[in-house]
Design a protein around this motif. Sequence first.
Motif, mmCIF file in Angstrom:
data_model
loop_
_atom_site.group_PDB
_atom_site.id
_atom_site.type_symbol
_atom_site.label_atom_id
_atom_site.label_comp_id
_atom_site.label_asym_id
_atom_site.label_seq_id
_atom_site.Cartn_x
_atom_site.Cartn_y
_atom_site.Cartn_z
ATOM 1 N N ILE A 112 0.832 -1.204 0.000
ATOM 2 C CA ILE A 112 0.000 0.000 0.000
ATOM 3 C C ILE A 112 0.869 1.256 0.000
ATOM 4 O O ILE A 112 0.573 2.234 -0.696
ATOM 5 N N GLY A 113 1.960 1.245 0.768
ATOM 6 C CA GLY A 113 2.858 2.390 0.766
ATOM 7 C C GLY A 113 3.456 2.635 -0.599
ATOM 8 O O GLY A 113 3.534 3.777 -1.070
ATOM 9 N N ALA A 114 3.863 1.563 -1.270
ATOM 10 C CA ALA A 114 4.409 1.697 -2.622
ATOM 11 C C ALA A 114 3.334 2.159 -3.597
ATOM 12 O O ALA A 114 3.608 2.963 -4.496
ATOM 13 N N LEU A 115 2.107 1.674 -3.432
ATOM 14 C CA LEU A 115 1.018 2.073 -4.326
ATOM 15 C C LEU A 115 0.715 3.561 -4.192
ATOM 16 O O LEU A 115 0.556 4.273 -5.198
ATOM 17 N N VAL A 116 0.640 4.050 -2.949
ATOM 18 C CA VAL A 116 0.406 5.482 -2.736
ATOM 19 C C VAL A 116 1.542 6.302 -3.345
ATOM 20 O O VAL A 116 1.321 7.320 -4.008
ATOM 21 N N SER A 117 2.767 5.838 -3.119
ATOM 22 C CA SER A 117 3.931 6.543 -3.657
ATOM 23 C C SER A 117 3.900 6.580 -5.177
ATOM 24 O O SER A 117 4.186 7.624 -5.800
ATOM 25 N N VAL A 118 3.548 5.466 -5.807
ATOM 26 C CA VAL A 118 3.514 5.395 -7.269
ATOM 27 C C VAL A 118 2.420 6.310 -7.829
ATOM 28 O O VAL A 118 2.652 7.062 -8.787
ATOM 29 N N VAL A 119 1.222 6.272 -7.243
ATOM 30 C CA VAL A 119 0.115 7.079 -7.753
ATOM 31 C C VAL A 119 0.417 8.570 -7.617
ATOM 32 O O VAL A 119 0.297 9.340 -8.580
ATOM 33 N N VAL A 120 0.821 8.985 -6.416
ATOM 34 C CA VAL A 120 1.090 10.402 -6.188
ATOM 35 C C VAL A 120 2.296 10.862 -7.000
ATOM 36 O O VAL A 120 2.263 11.902 -7.674
ATOM 37 N N GLY A 121 3.384 10.093 -6.962
ATOM 38 C CA GLY A 121 4.596 10.480 -7.673
ATOM 39 C C GLY A 121 4.416 10.521 -9.183
ATOM 40 O O GLY A 121 4.921 11.417 -9.860
ATOM 41 N N PHE A 167 -2.599 3.728 10.430
ATOM 42 C CA PHE A 167 -2.953 4.789 9.500
ATOM 43 C C PHE A 167 -1.805 5.769 9.319
ATOM 44 O O PHE A 167 -1.492 6.183 8.201
ATOM 45 N N MET A 168 -1.170 6.165 10.418
ATOM 46 C CA MET A 168 -0.065 7.111 10.323
ATOM 47 C C MET A 168 1.137 6.483 9.628
ATOM 48 O O MET A 168 1.909 7.174 8.968
ATOM 49 N N LEU A 169 1.312 5.164 9.762
ATOM 50 C CA LEU A 169 2.383 4.494 9.026
ATOM 51 C C LEU A 169 2.138 4.601 7.520
ATOM 52 O O LEU A 169 3.055 4.898 6.747
ATOM 53 N N PHE A 170 0.890 4.355 7.113
ATOM 54 C CA PHE A 170 0.559 4.468 5.700
ATOM 55 C C PHE A 170 0.778 5.899 5.199
ATOM 56 O O PHE A 170 1.360 6.121 4.141
ATOM 57 N N VAL A 171 0.306 6.867 5.980
ATOM 58 C CA VAL A 171 0.446 8.266 5.578
ATOM 59 C C VAL A 171 1.915 8.665 5.522
ATOM 60 O O VAL A 171 2.396 9.246 4.545
ATOM 61 N N ILE A 225 6.544 0.456 -13.244
ATOM 62 C CA ILE A 225 6.445 -0.914 -12.725
ATOM 63 C C ILE A 225 7.764 -1.363 -12.122
ATOM 64 O O ILE A 225 7.807 -1.950 -11.031
ATOM 65 N N VAL A 226 8.856 -1.079 -12.813
ATOM 66 C CA VAL A 226 10.166 -1.475 -12.296
ATOM 67 C C VAL A 226 10.447 -0.789 -10.971
ATOM 68 O O VAL A 226 10.873 -1.421 -9.988
ATOM 69 N N TYR A 227 10.215 0.512 -10.912
ATOM 70 C CA TYR A 227 10.497 1.241 -9.676
ATOM 71 C C TYR A 227 9.575 0.799 -8.551
ATOM 72 O O TYR A 227 9.984 0.750 -7.390
ATOM 73 N N ALA A 228 8.329 0.455 -8.875
ATOM 74 C CA ALA A 228 7.388 0.006 -7.851
ATOM 75 C C ALA A 228 7.851 -1.292 -7.212
ATOM 76 O O ALA A 228 7.737 -1.473 -5.986
ATOM 77 N N THR A 229 8.383 -2.222 -8.004
ATOM 78 C CA THR A 229 8.863 -3.483 -7.446
ATOM 79 C C THR A 229 10.071 -3.269 -6.537
ATOM 80 O O THR A 229 10.291 -4.037 -5.606
ATOM 81 N N LEU A 230 10.854 -2.233 -6.817
ATOM 82 C CA LEU A 230 11.984 -1.920 -5.944
ATOM 83 C C LEU A 230 11.552 -1.089 -4.748
ATOM 84 O O LEU A 230 12.255 -1.026 -3.740
ATOM 85 N N LEU A 231 10.384 -0.443 -4.871
ATOM 86 C CA LEU A 231 9.889 0.398 -3.793
ATOM 87 C C LEU A 231 9.243 -0.422 -2.684
ATOM 88 O O LEU A 231 9.301 -0.038 -1.506
ATOM 89 N N ILE A 236 9.009 -1.939 3.130
ATOM 90 C CA ILE A 236 9.056 -2.962 4.177
ATOM 91 C C ILE A 236 10.228 -2.699 5.110
ATOM 92 O O ILE A 236 10.118 -2.843 6.341
ATOM 93 N N ILE A 237 11.367 -2.308 4.552
ATOM 94 C CA ILE A 237 12.536 -2.006 5.379
ATOM 95 C C ILE A 237 12.248 -0.815 6.279
ATOM 96 O O ILE A 237 12.580 -0.831 7.484
ATOM 97 N N PHE A 238 11.637 0.238 5.744
ATOM 98 C CA PHE A 238 11.306 1.414 6.555
ATOM 99 C C PHE A 238 10.374 1.030 7.705
ATOM 100 O O PHE A 238 10.588 1.425 8.857
ATOM 101 N N GLU A 239 9.329 0.272 7.367
ATOM 102 C CA GLU A 239 8.369 -0.124 8.409
ATOM 103 C C GLU A 239 9.036 -0.993 9.459
ATOM 104 O O GLU A 239 8.790 -0.823 10.658
ATOM 105 N N SER A 240 9.881 -1.916 9.036
ATOM 106 C CA SER A 240 10.551 -2.808 9.977
ATOM 107 C C SER A 240 11.494 -2.020 10.885
ATOM 108 O O SER A 240 11.591 -2.296 12.090
ATOM 109 N N PHE A 241 12.172 -1.039 10.319
ATOM 110 C CA PHE A 241 13.072 -0.217 11.129
ATOM 111 C C PHE A 241 12.296 0.582 12.172
ATOM 112 O O PHE A 241 12.692 0.659 13.344
ATOM 113 N N ILE A 242 11.175 1.175 11.755
ATOM 114 C CA ILE A 242 10.356 1.941 12.691
ATOM 115 C C ILE A 242 9.788 1.039 13.779
ATOM 116 O O ILE A 242 9.772 1.385 14.964
ATOM 117 N N SER A 243 9.315 -0.153 13.394
ATOM 118 C CA SER A 243 8.789 -1.098 14.382
ATOM 119 C C SER A 243 9.898 -1.614 15.285
ATOM 120 O O SER A 243 9.674 -1.886 16.468
#
Length: 304
Positions: A112-121, A167-171, A225-231, A236-243
């Motif tokens: 979902i984070g990558a999807l939001v990033s792809v759509v907005v970006g 929710f704040m993680l997604f945002v 598509i390529v950038y989304a797969t790398l995103l 996941i790394i960002f979320e894992s680090f925060i958690s």
Amino acid sequence: MSALDTNSDTGALTAEVKGRSLWQDARTRFFRNKAAVAGLVIFALVLLFAVFGGLFAQWSNEEIDWSMLGNFERIGGPSLENGHYFGVDETGRDIYARTVQGTRISLMIGVIGALVSVVVGTAYGAAAGYIGGRTDDVMMRLVDVLMSIPYMFVLILLLVVFGRSMFMLFVGIGLISWLDMARIVRGQTLSIKHKEFVEAAIATGVSTPAIIARHIVPNLLGVVIVYATLLVPQMIIFESFISFLGLGVQEPATSWGALINSGTDHLRTAPWKLYFPLAFFVVTLFALFFIGDGLRDALDPKDR
């Protein structure tokens, strides 16, 4: 030569002349990449584990096995007999069930984070690149200002100020990580905005939003598509680090980062707490990186 032979030769020549589309060629090249195919298979297995893994759990993620309390480091290891396939933690909760839950949450945040990033970006970068001029300058200077702010600092600040929630993680993850995507899309848009098909659309009176949506964005799908797969692994790394820092997913929910953080406290006495979620985390990241590399090679026009 008979008429039958002539017809067969003509059919063979027609089959040889008939070309393949960009996506057909990319699909063929992708499936020739053994590392990418292996990554795709592994990622599919991880998804199946996240979706259906709970069906095989004999304990829920919040259920406590009271017989394990107080002595889990000696008798709480992985066992098929008592249904704790990955062992239990210090509170008697099943690690297998919690790993299933952590896999679902981490993948959900990543996708979902990558999807939001792809759509907005994509929307932002395509608009800036196509409109150009002073609008492009203002929009991209805003991106430069936002990129100068430390990403992790902003994410941690959002979680501290507005509360630690999904929710704040997604945002925080989605709406900040679109900056790189916007710059990539803007650069690609500048290279295709003067193509013949775009000029033809302008000449026929097609509006600017329609040109961006129908002609610019579809021709950027390969890069997106390529950038989304790398995103996704990056999210996941960002979320894992925060958690891991204790600011991400909160109890009773869990994620890979939270499980890894909890497992490091008992690394010597109960290593199974760390090994299983860490294995899923590492394997999934490698699989996604292989998929991204395979897509990049398959869609690279220089390699055709």
